[in-house]
Motif scaffolding. Structure first.
Motif, PDB file in Angstrom:
ATOM      1  N   ASN A 145       5.124   3.361  -6.079  1.00 45.82           N
ATOM      2  CA  ASN A 145       5.643   4.330  -5.116  1.00 45.82           C
ATOM      3  C   ASN A 145       5.478   3.892  -3.666  1.00 45.82           C
ATOM      4  OD1 ASN A 145       6.766   6.206  -6.886  1.00 45.82           O
ATOM      5  ND2 ASN A 145       4.836   7.293  -7.138  1.00 45.82           N
ATOM      6  N   THR A 146       4.563   2.973  -3.397  1.00 47.27           N
ATOM      7  CA  THR A 146       4.377   2.479  -2.028  1.00 47.27           C
ATOM      8  C   THR A 146       5.006   1.100  -1.839  1.00 47.27           C
ATOM      9  OG1 THR A 146       2.201   1.563  -2.578  1.00 47.27           O
ATOM     10  CG2 THR A 146       2.256   3.798  -1.658  1.00 47.27           C
ATOM     11  N   HIS A 199       4.351  -1.791  -3.169  1.00 39.90           N
ATOM     12  CA  HIS A 199       3.343  -2.852  -3.014  1.00 39.90           C
ATOM     13  C   HIS A 199       3.941  -4.223  -3.312  1.00 39.90           C
ATOM     14  CE1 HIS A 199      -0.714  -4.478  -2.911  1.00 39.90           C
ATOM     15  NE2 HIS A 199      -0.476  -5.102  -4.045  1.00 39.90           N
ATOM     16  N   SER A 232      10.987   5.920  -4.106  1.00 41.79           N
ATOM     17  CA  SER A 232       9.538   6.091  -3.949  1.00 41.79           C
ATOM     18  C   SER A 232       9.016   7.291  -4.728  1.00 41.79           C
ATOM     19  CB  SER A 232       9.193   6.280  -2.472  1.00 41.79           C
ATOM     20  OG  SER A 232       9.540   5.140  -1.743  1.00 41.79           O
TER      21      SER A 232
END
Length: 93
Positions: A31-32, A34, A44
Motif C-alpha cells: 500500500n505504500t 515500497h 494504494s
C-alpha cells in the motif's frame, strides 16, 4: 512459518497473490509502494482477503506459483470461498 496471502483492491477489482512470513507488514509495503516496480503499485488500497499458513517457504511459493499459473479470477474466488482447496493442492504436489 510462512503464509500465502491474497489481496484484493476494490478500486481496480483485482487480486494479488503473494507469500511472506508477515502478511500484515507485506500489505503495508504494497500500500505504500515500497517496491516501485511491483504489480500492486496500480493502487494504494489493497486489503487482505485470505491468509493461509504453510509449514515452510517452499509450500507457500508452490501455492503462489500454482495460483498465478492458473491465471483465473474465478479460481482465486473459489479458493477464497473454500480455502481447503489449498491443502488439496499441496497434497497433490
Amino acid at each position: 512459518m510462512h503464509f500465502l496471502y491474497i489481496l484484493h483492491s476494490q478500486t481496480i477489482n483485482r487480486y494479488y497473490i503473494g507469500e511472506s512470513i508477515n502478511p500484515e507488514n507485506r500489505l503495508l509495503q504494497h500500500n505504500t509502494h515500497h517496491y516501485k516496480s511491483n504489480y500492486t503499485k496500480a493502487t494504494s488500497y489493497w486489503k487482505i482477503i485470505l491468509t493461509h499458513s504453510c509449514q515452510n517457504k517452499q509450500d507457500a511459493l508452490y501455492l503462489e506459483r500454482f495460483i498465478k499459473r492458473m491465471k483465473s479470477k474465478k479460481f482465486i474466488e473459489k479458493i477464497i470461498a473454500n480455502p481447503s482447496i489449498l491443502n488439496d493442492i499441496l497434497l497433490r504436489k
